[in-house]
Structure formats: structure tokens, C-alpha cells
Design a protein around this motif. Sequence first.
Motif, mmCIF file in Angstrom:
data_model
loop_
_atom_site.group_PDB
_atom_site.id
_atom_site.type_symbol
_atom_site.label_atom_id
_atom_site.label_comp_id
_atom_site.label_asym_id
_atom_site.label_seq_id
_atom_site.Cartn_x
_atom_site.Cartn_y
_atom_site.Cartn_z
ATOM 1 N N THR A 1 0.840 -1.196 0.000
ATOM 2 C CA THR A 1 0.000 0.000 0.000
ATOM 3 C C THR A 1 0.874 1.245 0.000
ATOM 4 O OG1 THR A 1 -0.101 0.016 2.416
ATOM 5 C CG2 THR A 1 -1.848 -1.154 1.261
ATOM 6 N N ILE A 2 0.334 2.315 -0.558
ATOM 7 C CA ILE A 2 1.037 3.593 -0.555
ATOM 8 C C ILE A 2 0.008 4.706 -0.437
ATOM 9 C CG2 ILE A 2 1.024 3.791 -3.080
ATOM 10 C CD1 ILE A 2 3.768 5.199 -2.838
ATOM 11 N N GLU A 3 0.339 5.710 0.328
ATOM 12 C CA GLU A 3 -0.510 6.884 0.503
ATOM 13 C C GLU A 3 0.049 8.027 -0.328
ATOM 14 O OE1 GLU A 3 -1.694 9.938 4.132
ATOM 15 O OE2 GLU A 3 -1.151 7.849 4.604
ATOM 16 N N ARG A 4 -0.809 8.631 -1.175
ATOM 17 C CA ARG A 4 -0.325 9.713 -2.059
ATOM 18 C C ARG A 4 -1.462 10.663 -2.406
ATOM 19 N NH1 ARG A 4 1.478 6.697 -5.990
ATOM 20 N NH2 ARG A 4 -0.295 6.982 -7.410
ATOM 21 N N ASP A 5 -1.246 11.931 -2.208
ATOM 22 C CA ASP A 5 -2.190 12.979 -2.596
ATOM 23 C C ASP A 5 -3.585 12.748 -2.030
ATOM 24 O OD1 ASP A 5 -0.123 14.104 -4.118
ATOM 25 O OD2 ASP A 5 -0.662 12.871 -5.870
ATOM 26 N N GLY A 6 -3.638 12.386 -0.738
ATOM 27 C CA GLY A 6 -4.932 12.223 -0.085
ATOM 28 C C GLY A 6 -5.690 10.974 -0.486
ATOM 29 N N ALA A 7 -4.985 9.986 -1.015
ATOM 30 C CA ALA A 7 -5.620 8.724 -1.398
ATOM 31 C C ALA A 7 -4.666 7.580 -1.082
ATOM 32 C CB ALA A 7 -5.974 8.724 -2.885
ATOM 33 N N VAL A 8 -5.197 6.357 -1.091
ATOM 34 C CA VAL A 8 -4.386 5.169 -0.818
ATOM 35 C C VAL A 8 -4.497 4.224 -2.015
ATOM 36 C CG1 VAL A 8 -4.100 3.130 0.648
ATOM 37 C CG2 VAL A 8 -4.607 5.358 1.680
ATOM 38 N N TYR A 9 -3.362 3.679 -2.415
ATOM 39 C CA TYR A 9 -3.300 2.779 -3.562
ATOM 40 C C TYR A 9 -2.674 1.448 -3.134
ATOM 41 C CZ TYR A 9 -3.969 7.114 -6.192
ATOM 42 O OH TYR A 9 -4.462 8.304 -6.670
ATOM 43 N N ILE A 10 -3.083 0.384 -3.811
ATOM 44 C CA ILE A 10 -2.412 -0.904 -3.644
ATOM 45 C C ILE A 10 -1.786 -1.293 -4.971
ATOM 46 C CG2 ILE A 10 -3.988 -1.685 -1.835
ATOM 47 C CD1 ILE A 10 -5.285 -3.532 -3.940
ATOM 48 N N THR A 11 -0.753 -2.120 -4.896
ATOM 49 C CA THR A 11 -0.087 -2.591 -6.102
ATOM 50 C C THR A 11 -0.307 -4.083 -6.242
ATOM 51 O OG1 THR A 11 1.636 -0.904 -5.897
ATOM 52 C CG2 THR A 11 2.111 -2.798 -7.309
ATOM 53 N N GLY A 12 -0.821 -4.482 -7.404
ATOM 54 C CA GLY A 12 -1.063 -5.905 -7.663
ATOM 55 C C GLY A 12 -1.666 -6.095 -9.029
ATOM 56 N N ASP A 13 -1.768 -7.357 -9.455
ATOM 57 C CA ASP A 13 -2.420 -7.604 -10.741
ATOM 58 C C ASP A 13 -3.903 -7.837 -10.495
ATOM 59 O OD1 ASP A 13 -3.059 -10.754 -11.054
ATOM 60 O OD2 ASP A 13 -1.218 -10.475 -9.893
ATOM 61 N N ALA A 14 -4.713 -7.461 -11.463
ATOM 62 C CA ALA A 14 -6.169 -7.471 -11.310
ATOM 63 C C ALA A 14 -6.702 -8.856 -10.980
ATOM 64 C CB ALA A 14 -6.831 -6.941 -12.593
ATOM 65 N N ASP A 15 -6.183 -9.886 -11.637
ATOM 66 C CA ASP A 15 -6.678 -11.240 -11.399
ATOM 67 C C ASP A 15 -6.431 -11.674 -9.960
ATOM 68 O OD1 ASP A 15 -7.611 -11.477 -13.963
ATOM 69 O OD2 ASP A 15 -5.850 -12.550 -14.715
ATOM 70 N N SER A 16 -5.262 -11.372 -9.441
ATOM 71 C CA SER A 16 -4.928 -11.755 -8.073
ATOM 72 C C SER A 16 -5.816 -11.028 -7.075
ATOM 73 C CB SER A 16 -3.458 -11.452 -7.786
ATOM 74 O OG SER A 16 -3.116 -11.841 -6.477
ATOM 75 N N ILE A 17 -6.078 -9.765 -7.313
ATOM 76 C CA ILE A 17 -6.951 -8.992 -6.421
ATOM 77 C C ILE A 17 -8.363 -9.564 -6.445
ATOM 78 C CG2 ILE A 17 -7.978 -6.727 -6.011
ATOM 79 C CD1 ILE A 17 -5.382 -5.513 -7.205
ATOM 80 N N LYS A 18 -8.846 -9.913 -7.628
ATOM 81 C CA LYS A 18 -10.205 -10.448 -7.743
ATOM 82 C C LYS A 18 -10.328 -11.836 -7.120
ATOM 83 C CE LYS A 18 -11.584 -7.992 -11.974
ATOM 84 N NZ LYS A 18 -11.958 -8.158 -13.400
ATOM 85 N N ARG A 19 -9.311 -12.666 -7.290
ATOM 86 C CA ARG A 19 -9.365 -14.028 -6.744
ATOM 87 C C ARG A 19 -9.377 -14.008 -5.219
ATOM 88 N NH1 ARG A 19 -5.500 -15.390 -10.681
ATOM 89 N NH2 ARG A 19 -3.885 -15.173 -9.080
ATOM 90 N N GLY A 20 -8.555 -13.168 -4.644
ATOM 91 C CA GLY A 20 -8.496 -13.087 -3.192
ATOM 92 C C GLY A 20 -7.730 -14.221 -2.538
ATOM 93 N N HIS A 21 -7.083 -15.047 -3.324
ATOM 94 C CA HIS A 21 -6.215 -16.095 -2.779
ATOM 95 C C HIS A 21 -5.102 -16.336 -3.785
ATOM 96 C CE1 HIS A 21 -7.539 -19.425 -5.467
ATOM 97 N NE2 HIS A 21 -8.660 -18.721 -5.517
ATOM 98 N N ARG A 22 -4.053 -17.002 -3.322
ATOM 99 C CA ARG A 22 -2.960 -17.334 -4.229
ATOM 100 C C ARG A 22 -2.607 -18.807 -4.086
ATOM 101 N NH1 ARG A 22 1.897 -17.167 -1.014
ATOM 102 N NH2 ARG A 22 1.559 -15.993 0.931
ATOM 103 N N ALA A 23 -2.057 -19.360 -5.116
ATOM 104 C CA ALA A 23 -1.688 -20.779 -5.090
ATOM 105 C C ALA A 23 -0.514 -20.972 -4.150
ATOM 106 C CB ALA A 23 -1.331 -21.253 -6.489
ATOM 107 N N PRO A 24 -0.573 -21.976 -3.283
ATOM 108 C CA PRO A 24 0.562 -22.235 -2.397
ATOM 109 C C PRO A 24 1.735 -22.813 -3.163
ATOM 110 C CG PRO A 24 -1.075 -23.956 -2.156
ATOM 111 C CD PRO A 24 -1.671 -22.934 -3.075
ATOM 112 N N LYS A 25 2.888 -22.747 -2.544
ATOM 113 C CA LYS A 25 4.061 -23.380 -3.124
ATOM 114 C C LYS A 25 3.878 -24.891 -3.041
ATOM 115 C CE LYS A 25 9.064 -23.827 -2.420
ATOM 116 N NZ LYS A 25 10.202 -23.471 -1.537
ATOM 117 N N PHE A 26 3.819 -25.550 -4.185
ATOM 118 C CA PHE A 26 3.576 -26.995 -4.170
ATOM 119 C C PHE A 26 4.334 -27.736 -5.272
ATOM 120 C CE2 PHE A 26 1.124 -30.923 -4.737
ATOM 121 C CZ PHE A 26 1.010 -31.343 -3.409
#
Length: 542
Positions: free
Chosen positions: A96-121
Motif C-alpha cells: 500500500t502507498i498513501e499519495r495525494d490524499g488517497a491510498v493505492y495498492i499494487t497488484g495484478d487485477a486477477d490476483s486482487i479479484k481471486r483473493g487467494h494465491r496458489a501455495p508453493k507446491f
Amino acid sequence: MAQEYKLKGVTSLGLQPGEKHEVEVEGLDAKVLLVNVGGTVQAVGPRCTHYGAPLVKGVLGTNGKLTCPWHGACFNAKTGDVEDAPALDPLPVFKTIERDGAVYITGDADSIKRGHRAPKFKCAAAGGDKVLVVGGGSGALGLVEGLRGGGYMGPITVITNEGYLPIDRPKLSKALLTDLAKLQWRDEAWYKSGSVEFVHDEVTGIDFSTKTVTTKTGGKFAYNKIILATGGTPRTLPLPGFRELGNIFTLRNVHDAKKINEAIGDKGKRIVVIGSSFIGLEVAVATSNGNDVTVVGMEKAPLERVLGAKVGNIVRKTIEGKGVKFFLSAGVEKAEPSPSNPGTVGSVHLKDGTKLEADLVILGVGVTPATQYLRDNRAIQLEQDGSLKVDEAFSVSGLEGVYAIGDIATHPYRGPGGNGKLVRIEHWNVAQNSGRAVAAHILNPSRVPEFYTPVFWSALGAQLRYCGNTMASGWDDVVLQGDPDQGKWVAYYAKGETVVAMASMGMDPAMAQCAQLMSLNKMPSKSQLQAGLDVLSLGRPQ
């Protein structure tokens, strides 16, 4: 491709340590959970990767553990990694980063939408110690996920006699689900990607001196480390009619559930469930829609042995709301055949003379440790109940490189009131966490095993949550908070002033809070709870 996304309505990273806040991501139909862990604010997936519980209603402790409010899964809020069952997939983490009175996150859209990630397997096994797992249930699942997730590169073989890959077993009794596509946690391609070989066979013997296993079909398998995870065998009734007549079922696997569903058919059946503990009651609720269901129990109240009569009768009222009838303090005498079909059951007779008409009977009278393949083995000693005594790392006493987990393991309990007393706990979460504990020990034998609070849940007309354990210490009092008539209550079980367990309905965050407090040995006393203390008012566990 990773890029910045603005968080809706968030103007600063002003969360205090331990605070969490669910927010929408602008431009995406998605949310994230902002968390402050140790002074660092970041975003993680907002829902538990087990059944999708909103983690904003869970508990974030000072230890960085984020506990699910429904089933007790724990995540490391800093890394997103799974720490406790029953979740398998970790959470994604976004800077996360705070800039100009707003907060942003960095990530790819698919990962944000999925809400989970594949474990190391993924792994191409290349030599090293051979790990052999006997049994393909929850413990085996936790073990293989823990090993590969921790970087173990050796070969892993799982021998299971169930005929399928590890499943979400609680769905059998809670919903009589039989579709393997919905039951199996991972598919065959997943296990192959991690060089985990499944052998569908039955182990008949183990030579601990030569470290070899033999199977029913004549197979032989060598190992360096072996994990016994064969679970439980459902008990039957040694009474007239119960072994001879058809349409009398136990429920442990998918094959059992299919037989029960076939016997029910188009519904309208008279079903007698024998046993008033969790499996029996869950099956009664699961089959109550469209059928005439009766539960027969020896206890004065359902679940009396675990929850006590007072709380058991609260649960009874909830289940009766589903149309289920009860015969309690009852003894079963025999089963008699159907006049129209002498090969199947037609009625169940109780010792007081009551006759219960039945088109099918389902037994929920407990399980015994499935260790038949070890009973004539002189190299190993079984406990009186057929289980195996293990230490905190689930190593079997007196045998190097041999572990036992799940329903067959009798292990020291270090929770409130436990003091290391040996217990055997038949919970899905405990089995999976014990598999994870063994994986951690194999990866680092010098690591001290970490205590995790036992958690289970049950579908009893409403969702029951439970954490802790009463078997080690027993309990002599119960403190009831909330309003049972409204379906919102918490029961705390105490031995003296020590709260050793709790159960709840309709107040899910309380269970997550207590699970963390118990793991930290910080539960409030019985007197504090009797005075009206709300555990959620204590803030985050620390």
C-alpha cells in the motif's frame, strides 16, 4: 501485470496496530482487507480461502495471526501464509502507498479479484528421504501441503483405500454430498505437479525394521519416514438385526453417503438415527427435509457428554425446529425386518418397548482408531483404545521416523487445563494441523512444536462453533452468555476458574477470539465471564 489501484473512500493509512478494515478497489469488482501488522499497513485477500468467511469479522492478534470467524483457519497477516487448518490456499498480499490524499495498492487485477494465491507446491522430486503416508484423509492433506510448502523435495507416496483423493469429509455428514468434483480439495493434476504419488490400495502390514510396507494387492513400498493417518472406523451395534439386515448404514466415506442417498431416494422415508452426538445429529438435520427423522440417544440431552445437558437441550430445540424428533435416555434392543422386504430393516425396538418404524437406519455411535493392520505387530504398542501414543511432534514412542496423526493419535494436550495430559481428539482441524506439525518436524527436527487450539464446527440447524478441549481436564461449570431463544449464545466450560473450552451459535467472532486467547494462555477466568465480561471487549489477543 501488476499496477496501482485506488482504494475507494480511503484517504490515509491511519490504521492503528492490530486494526483491520475491508475496502473496495476502484475499477475492479473486488475488495481487499487493510491490516496493520506490527506498524506496517498492507492489504490482503478479504475472505478466508476455506469457505469464504469475511476476515474483517475475524481476529487479528499481536502475534500477527489472522483467525477466520467461522472455522478457525489462521493466516500470517504479514505474509498471507496459512498457519492453521482448514484453509489450504494462502492470502495474496499487496503493498500500500498513501499519495495525494488517497491510498493505492499494487497488484495484478486477477490476483486482487481471486483473493487467494496458489501455495508453493510444484516439485520435481529428486532423491532424498522417501515419505510414505498411510491414509488419505485430512491429516494426509495437511502433511503433503506442509511438506511441499516448506520446500521438501523428496518423494512422497500416499496409500489410501478410499478410492479417491483427499476430500472435505465434513460435507458428508453435513450435506450427504457425493460429487467428488465438489468434495476433493485438489485434483489429480495438482498432486502430480508436486510429485505426490497416490496409490489406491490397503496397507496390510508394516515391517518397521526394514522400513517396508505391504498392501492388500501384494505391493511393497520402502520408506525413510512413515506417517500413519488411517483415521477412524465407524462403530456398529452388536445387537440382533443390526448386522443381518440391509438399509442399516454407517457414514464415513463417499461410498457410505451414496448408499444412504440411494436408500432415501425420492424422500418421504422414515429414518431412524441412532446416536445423539455430532455425526448422528448432523445426518438427522441433513436428511430432515422431506423425511420423517427420529434420533435415538442414550444421553439425557443431545451432545451431553461434550456440551452438558443445559447446552445440549438448547441445541435440541434448534434441531427440533427442523422437524426432527428425539427419543433420549433410550436403549436400543434390536432391529426387525420389514414385513414387505424381509432382507431390510423395518423397525427399531427400544428397551422400554417403543417400536420405531424405519425405512432405513443410520448409525452415529462413534468411531474406533483404524489400526487393525498394526494389532499383530510386535514392534509397536497400541493404547487400550487402539490408538498410538505420540509426543508433541506426533512421533510414535520408541520408533524413529514413525509418526501418527488424526483420529489414531493420542497426544499431549497443552491447552488451558491440559498440562500435557494425553488425549485423542477426533476433529477435522486437529488431524490437518497434526499433519502440518509433522511436516514442520520433518523439515526442521529441532523446531519446538507450536500449540494450536482445537477447533470444530457442526451444522445443527444453525452453525455451532467450538474451540478448546474438555477431555484433558474435564469441566465442572458452564457460563452461558447471550440469548438462546434468539439463537445467539456462548457457553464457556470451566474447570475451577480456568476456562478450558467454549461453544457458540450466532456469535462467530467469539470463537475466533477465544481460539487465539487459548493459544496464548490468556483466556479470562470463569468469575470474569460470570460477571458479564464480553471476550470481544478485550480487543485483539496479545
